[in-house]
Design a protein around this motif. Structure first.
Motif, PDB file in Angstrom:
ATOM      1  N   LEU A  67      49.064  45.131  42.115  1.00 11.92           N
ATOM      2  CA  LEU A  67      49.222  46.525  41.707  1.00 11.92           C
ATOM      3  C   LEU A  67      48.725  47.462  42.807  1.00 11.92           C
ATOM      4  CD1 LEU A  67      48.004  46.492  37.998  1.00 11.92           C
ATOM      5  CD2 LEU A  67      50.304  46.098  38.871  1.00 11.92           C
ATOM      6  N   SER A  68      49.303  48.644  42.845  1.00 12.11           N
ATOM      7  CA  SER A  68      48.817  49.671  43.759  1.00 12.11           C
ATOM      8  C   SER A  68      47.523  50.255  43.188  1.00 12.11           C
ATOM      9  CB  SER A  68      49.857  50.780  43.911  1.00 12.11           C
ATOM     10  OG  SER A  68      50.024  51.463  42.671  1.00 12.11           O
ATOM     11  N   ILE A  69      46.819  51.004  44.017  1.00  9.51           N
ATOM     12  CA  ILE A  69      45.592  51.657  43.546  1.00  9.51           C
ATOM     13  C   ILE A  69      45.896  52.580  42.364  1.00  9.51           C
ATOM     14  CG2 ILE A  69      43.953  53.482  44.160  1.00  9.51           C
ATOM     15  CD1 ILE A  69      42.880  50.998  45.135  1.00  9.51           C
ATOM     16  N   SER A  70      46.988  53.329  42.436  1.00 10.65           N
ATOM     17  CA  SER A  70      47.325  54.265  41.358  1.00 10.65           C
ATOM     18  C   SER A  70      47.635  53.515  40.059  1.00 10.65           C
ATOM     19  CB  SER A  70      48.515  55.146  41.755  1.00 10.65           C
ATOM     20  OG  SER A  70      49.648  54.354  42.062  1.00 10.65           O
ATOM     21  N   GLU A  71      48.308  52.367  40.162  1.00  8.53           N
ATOM     22  CA  GLU A  71      48.597  51.557  38.967  1.00  8.53           C
ATOM     23  C   GLU A  71      47.302  50.978  38.398  1.00  8.53           C
ATOM     24  OE1 GLU A  71      53.068  49.811  39.880  1.00  8.53           O
ATOM     25  OE2 GLU A  71      51.347  48.966  40.957  1.00  8.53           O
ATOM     26  N   ASN A  72      46.418  50.535  39.289  1.00  5.52           N
ATOM     27  CA  ASN A  72      45.119  50.016  38.867  1.00  5.52           C
ATOM     28  C   ASN A  72      44.311  51.101  38.157  1.00  5.52           C
ATOM     29  OD1 ASN A  72      42.768  48.055  39.056  1.00  5.52           O
ATOM     30  ND2 ASN A  72      41.950  49.734  40.282  1.00  5.52           N
ATOM     31  N   ASN A  73      44.300  52.296  38.722  1.00  2.92           N
ATOM     32  CA  ASN A  73      43.537  53.398  38.131  1.00  2.92           C
ATOM     33  C   ASN A  73      44.087  53.801  36.768  1.00  2.92           C
ATOM     34  OD1 ASN A  73      41.798  53.475  40.287  1.00  2.92           O
ATOM     35  ND2 ASN A  73      42.815  55.172  41.322  1.00  2.92           N
ATOM     36  N   ALA A  74      45.399  53.686  36.607  1.00  2.75           N
ATOM     37  CA  ALA A  74      46.012  54.014  35.312  1.00  2.75           C
ATOM     38  C   ALA A  74      45.538  53.041  34.230  1.00  2.75           C
ATOM     39  CB  ALA A  74      47.532  53.972  35.429  1.00  2.75           C
ATOM     40  N   LEU A  75      45.422  51.760  34.586  1.00  2.00           N
ATOM     41  CA  LEU A  75      44.929  50.764  33.640  1.00  2.00           C
ATOM     42  C   LEU A  75      43.441  50.970  33.346  1.00  2.00           C
ATOM     43  CD1 LEU A  75      46.763  47.583  34.988  1.00  2.00           C
ATOM     44  CD2 LEU A  75      47.117  48.675  32.764  1.00  2.00           C
ATOM     45  N   LEU A  76      42.695  51.354  34.370  1.00  2.00           N
ATOM     46  CA  LEU A  76      41.267  51.629  34.170  1.00  2.00           C
ATOM     47  C   LEU A  76      41.072  52.788  33.196  1.00  2.00           C
ATOM     48  CD1 LEU A  76      39.813  51.387  37.808  1.00  2.00           C
ATOM     49  CD2 LEU A  76      39.680  49.678  35.992  1.00  2.00           C
ATOM     50  N   ALA A  77      41.908  53.808  33.331  1.00  2.91           N
ATOM     51  CA  ALA A  77      41.800  54.989  32.466  1.00  2.91           C
ATOM     52  C   ALA A  77      42.048  54.638  31.000  1.00  2.91           C
ATOM     53  CB  ALA A  77      42.783  56.057  32.921  1.00  2.91           C
ATOM     54  N   GLU A  78      42.841  53.594  30.772  1.00  2.00           N
ATOM     55  CA  GLU A  78      43.189  53.190  29.404  1.00  2.00           C
ATOM     56  C   GLU A  78      42.148  52.260  28.784  1.00  2.00           C
ATOM     57  OE1 GLU A  78      48.062  53.172  30.109  1.00  2.00           O
ATOM     58  OE2 GLU A  78      46.915  51.298  30.125  1.00  2.00           O
ATOM     59  N   SER A  79      41.119  51.930  29.555  1.00  2.00           N
ATOM     60  CA  SER A  79      40.156  50.915  29.116  1.00  2.00           C
ATOM     61  C   SER A  79      38.761  51.515  28.914  1.00  2.00           C
ATOM     62  CB  SER A  79      40.089  49.790  30.143  1.00  2.00           C
ATOM     63  OG  SER A  79      41.397  49.339  30.466  1.00  2.00           O
ATOM     64  N   GLU A  80      38.076  51.054  27.885  1.00  2.00           N
ATOM     65  CA  GLU A  80      36.765  51.610  27.548  1.00  2.00           C
ATOM     66  C   GLU A  80      35.626  50.928  28.295  1.00  2.00           C
ATOM     67  OE1 GLU A  80      34.099  52.618  23.545  1.00  2.00           O
ATOM     68  OE2 GLU A  80      36.087  51.698  23.344  1.00  2.00           O
ATOM     69  N   ILE A  81      35.719  49.600  28.476  1.00  2.16           N
ATOM     70  CA  ILE A  81      34.655  48.826  29.117  1.00  2.16           C
ATOM     71  C   ILE A  81      35.269  48.009  30.255  1.00  2.16           C
ATOM     72  CG2 ILE A  81      32.899  47.031  28.802  1.00  2.16           C
ATOM     73  CD1 ILE A  81      32.850  47.793  25.809  1.00  2.16           C
ATOM     74  N   MET A  82      34.577  47.949  31.377  1.00  2.00           N
ATOM     75  CA  MET A  82      35.059  47.169  32.509  1.00  2.00           C
ATOM     76  C   MET A  82      34.305  45.858  32.607  1.00  2.00           C
ATOM     77  SD  MET A  82      35.668  50.115  35.373  1.00  2.00           S
ATOM     78  CE  MET A  82      36.211  48.878  36.545  1.00  2.00           C
ATOM     79  N   LEU A  83      35.019  44.831  33.084  1.00  3.16           N
ATOM     80  CA  LEU A  83      34.430  43.513  33.289  1.00  3.16           C
ATOM     81  C   LEU A  83      34.327  43.235  34.781  1.00  3.16           C
ATOM     82  CD1 LEU A  83      33.539  40.641  32.389  1.00  3.16           C
ATOM     83  CD2 LEU A  83      35.980  40.042  32.321  1.00  3.16           C
ATOM     84  N   ASP A  84      33.169  42.752  35.206  1.00  2.00           N
ATOM     85  CA  ASP A  84      32.919  42.431  36.615  1.00  2.00           C
ATOM     86  C   ASP A  84      32.378  41.011  36.709  1.00  2.00           C
ATOM     87  OD1 ASP A  84      32.196  42.770  39.459  1.00  2.00           O
ATOM     88  OD2 ASP A  84      30.135  42.870  38.698  1.00  2.00           O
ATOM     89  N   VAL A  85      33.103  40.154  37.438  1.00  2.00           N
ATOM     90  CA  VAL A  85      32.643  38.783  37.681  1.00  2.00           C
ATOM     91  C   VAL A  85      32.422  38.646  39.177  1.00  2.00           C
ATOM     92  CG1 VAL A  85      33.209  36.334  37.548  1.00  2.00           C
ATOM     93  CG2 VAL A  85      33.848  37.858  35.667  1.00  2.00           C
ATOM     94  N   HIS A  86      31.167  38.478  39.574  1.00  2.00           N
ATOM     95  CA  HIS A  86      30.866  38.425  41.010  1.00  2.00           C
ATOM     96  C   HIS A  86      31.137  37.030  41.571  1.00  2.00           C
ATOM     97  CE1 HIS A  86      27.217  36.509  39.620  1.00  2.00           C
ATOM     98  NE2 HIS A  86      26.727  36.410  40.848  1.00  2.00           N
ATOM     99  N   ARG A  87      31.326  36.975  42.884  1.00  2.00           N
ATOM    100  CA  ARG A  87      31.602  35.705  43.559  1.00  2.00           C
ATOM    101  C   ARG A  87      30.322  34.881  43.708  1.00  2.00           C
ATOM    102  NH1 ARG A  87      36.703  36.075  45.756  1.00  2.00           N
ATOM    103  NH2 ARG A  87      37.500  38.202  46.041  1.00  2.00           N
TER     104      ARG A  87
END
Length: 317
Positions: free
Chosen positions: A218-238
Motif C-alpha cells: 500500500l502507499s502511505i496515503s492508503e496506509n493512513n486511510a486504514l489507520l484513520a479507520e482504526s481505534e487501536i494500533m498493533l505493534d510487533v517489534h523485531r
C-alpha cells in the motif's frame, strides 16, 4: 542566498515512503533538498548469465550487481550538485565506502540515520566512521558504537480524535520472522470477538484463518486511510530490536491506543498504561477488557513536540 538556507542531499532506500516526509519537512523550512531514493532505481540483467552470476557473488559477499548499479546512478546524480551543505543518509549499508567518500567530499557535513538494529544489517559497522554524526534509534547500538540516540518521528499529527471507527485493532506488516507472533495475537483477538484487521504483505501463497494476506503493498496515503479507520494500533517489534517502530509514532500522532510487544516503551516519556498495553509473553496473552473499552487519554501536544517531524529534522542540519 540566505545564509540560513541550506542545500541538503537526502539519500535513502525509501521502500515504504516515510523518508519523503523528512525531505518535505526540510523543504518547508526553505531549504533546497535533493532526495535520491534508490528504491526507485531498477537494474535489468543483460542476460540470464548475469543473473546467475549475481546470485552466487552476492551470497558470498563478493559483489552485488544491483548495489553496484545503485552506487553508479547516485554518483551520476551528485555530479549535478556544485555544493552540498549537509548530506543525510538512510540505509547507507547499500552503498560502497568509495561512494560515500565521494559524496562527503562535496559536503560540508555528513549525517547517517540508522533506523534498524546493526545486528540486522552488520555491514553498517564498516561505514560508521565515514560520517560526522551517526544517529540510531537503538539504545544498545548507541552505547556499543558511541552513536547519538534518536527515535523515529511523528509524520502525521491530527488535532481531533474521530468518534467512529471501522476496526478496533489494526496492523499492516511484511512477512518475516514475526509471523508466528501475529498469528497468536490474531487468534487471541478473534477469540475475544474483537473486530480487527491484520494485513501481511507477501509474494508467497500463505493461508491463515485469522490473518489477511496481500501481494500488493500500500502507499502511505492508503496506509493512513486504514489507520484513520482504526481505534487501536498493533505493534510487533523485531527480534533483538529495542528501538520503537513507526507504529508507535503513528499512534501518538493520531491519538490512538497501542498494543505492543516492545517492553522498552515503558522507558519513554509519553508512556501511559491507559493508552499502551504491553504483551510481555505471546504464549500467555492477556489484555484487560477495560483497555478496549476505555477511551484514549490524549497526550498534550507540548509533550510530543520533539517527535514531530518539523522539529525532529532540526538536529540533522
Amino acid at each position: 542566498m540566505d545564509k540560513d538556507i541550506k542545500t541538503i542531499l537526502l539519500i535513502t532506500y525509501d521502500n515504504w515512503g516515510f523518508n519523503q516526509y523528512i525531505a518535505d519537512a526540510l523543504e518547508a523550512k526553505g531549504h533546497e533538498v535533493k532526495h535520491i531514493n534508490f528504491h526507485h532505481f531498477r537494474y535489468k540483467y543483460p542476460n540470464l548469465g548475469y543473473k546467475i552470476f549475481n546470485f552466487f557473488t552476492k551470497n558470498t559477499g563478493i559483489l552485488n550487481l544491483k548495489h553496484q548499479h545503485y552506487n553508479s546512478v547516485i554518483l551520476k546524480e551528485i555530479e549535478k550538485l556544485n555544493k552540498i551543505d549537509t548530506s543525510i543518509y538512510i540505509k547507507a549499508d547499500f552503498l560502497s565506502p568509495e561512494t560515500i567518500k565521494a559524496i562527503n567530499k562535496k559536503s560540508e557535513k555528513s549525517v547517517l540515520i540508522i533506523s534498524d538494529s546493526i545486528n540486522r544489517y552488520p555491514k553498517t559497522k564498516k561505514i560508521l566512521t565515514l560520517f560526522d554524526k551517526v544517529f540510531s534509534f537503538e539504545k544498545k547500538d548507541c552505547e556499543k558504537y558511541n552513536l547519538i540516540f534518536k527515535t523515529n518521528f511523528i509524520y502525521n499529527y491530527v488535532e481531533h480524535i474521530p468518534e467512529v471507527f471501522i476496526y478496533k485493532v489494526f496492523n499492516i506488516s511484511s512477512l518475516d520472522n514475526r509471523f508466528p507472533v501475529f498469528q497468536k495475537i490474531a487468534k487471541y483477538l478473534h477469540q475475544l470477538n474483537i473486530n480487527y484487521r491484520i494485513i501481511i504483505f507477501t509474494s508467497k501463497k500463505e493461508n491463515d484463518p485469522y490473518l489477511e494476506f496481500s501481494k500488493t503493498t500500500l502507499s502511505i496515503s492508503e496506509n493512513n486511510a486504514l489507520l484513520a479507520e482504526s481505534e487501536i494500533m498493533l505493534d510487533v517489534h523485531r527480534t533483538q530490536q529495542q528501538g520503537l517502530s513507526f507504529r508507535v509514532f503513528e499512534s501518538l500522532g493520531l491519538h490512538k491506543k497501542l498494543i505492543t510487544t516492545n517492553s522498552d516503551i515503558i522507558n519513554y516519556d509519553f508512556y501511559n498504561p491507559e493508552n499502551i498495553h504491553i504483551i510481555e509473553d505471546v504464549e500467555k496473552i492477556s489484555i484487560p477488557e477495560l483497555f478496549f473499552e476505555k477511551p484514549y487519554t490524549k497526550v498534550p501536544k507540548k509533550f510530543l513536540e520533539k517527535y514531530l517531524i518539523e522539529n525532529w529534522v532540526e538536529e540533522l542540519i
